[in-house]
Design a protein around this motif. Sequence first.
Motif, short mmCIF file in Angstrom:
data_model
loop_
_atom_site.label_atom_id
_atom_site.label_comp_id
_atom_site.label_asym_id
_atom_site.label_seq_id
_atom_site.Cartn_x
_atom_site.Cartn_y
_atom_site.Cartn_z
N ARG A 37 0.75 -1.12 -0.01
CA ARG A 37 -0.09 -0.03 -0.07
C ARG A 37 0.91 1.31 -0.07
O ARG A 37 2.09 1.41 0.80
CB ARG A 37 -1.17 0.14 1.12
N THR A 38 0.24 2.09 -0.71
CA THR A 38 1.43 3.69 -0.79
C THR A 38 1.70 4.22 0.37
O THR A 38 0.43 4.40 1.10
CB THR A 38 0.83 4.38 -1.98
N VAL A 42 4.45 9.04 1.30
CA VAL A 42 4.41 9.51 0.10
C VAL A 42 3.26 10.46 -0.47
O VAL A 42 3.40 11.31 -1.14
CB VAL A 42 4.66 8.32 -0.86
N GLY A 69 -4.70 6.69 -2.43
CA GLY A 69 -4.55 7.94 -3.05
C GLY A 69 -5.36 9.02 -2.91
O GLY A 69 -5.12 10.14 -3.14
N PHE A 123 -0.32 6.12 -8.05
CA PHE A 123 0.64 5.60 -7.06
C PHE A 123 1.28 4.18 -7.24
O PHE A 123 0.02 3.17 -7.15
CB PHE A 123 0.22 5.93 -5.76
N GLY A 124 2.39 3.92 -7.46
CA GLY A 124 2.96 2.49 -7.44
C GLY A 124 2.05 1.92 -8.54
O GLY A 124 2.33 0.31 -8.24
#
Length: 236
Positions: A37-38, A42, A69, A123-124
């Motif tokens: 998980r982000t 970040v 996000g 993200f990611g």
Amino acid sequence: MFSSQGPSLRDLAAQALNSVERGYDLLAPTFDHTPFRTPDRVLTATAEVLRPLGPFGAGLDVCCGTGAGMRALTPLCRGPVTGVDFSGGMLAQARTAHPDAQWVRADARALPFTEAFDLAVSFGALGHFLPAERPALFAAVHRALRPGGLFAFPVAAPPRVTSPWYWALAGFDAVMRVRNAVWRPPFVMYYRSCPLTALRTDLAAAGFAVTVAPLEGLGRREDGSPRCQLLLARRA
């Protein structure tokens, strides 16, 4: 690595032996309890860079997963925020966590939007796209943005060849390539397939004007270079 609420090694093995979509459907209930998980830091660092560039109208989280996000995207946008992902399981978790957002199941390479958003983030997710697939992804995001709209996503500095992380990531990618050579369906997740230069080239080819900003909230390396940068791609 994982909390007691996270997936077991058996769960991770089941994910890895399925397609990307099915794998994330299986992992969705426990995904937020994994290191994948982000991280909030970040999200916070990204929002700090984007805030002076706004406020924005409508926002889009591309490959939103369970919706982490939205913690960065929602405060930046005056209009509605939307998450898009191709995993129904991940979207189900996102709907529960963020009931005020809109959620759309779709392939990010063929987004069902045209000039609908002012800000898009991701993200990611880029490691789930082969280099040959990035032009379609970036073209779809470009089409989804209004003129002047911004697409932003963080890119970590590559670890040095002397770092254990370099060899860990290289080893993971090698294992994934062997797995995909001998097992179907493929599971695309490569950590070293998105160098900054290649990303900038592909974004420019899709029609974006590209700049980069350091994510100061994530610190700098010993040589003074940022540990992570935010790639800012604006639709002209």
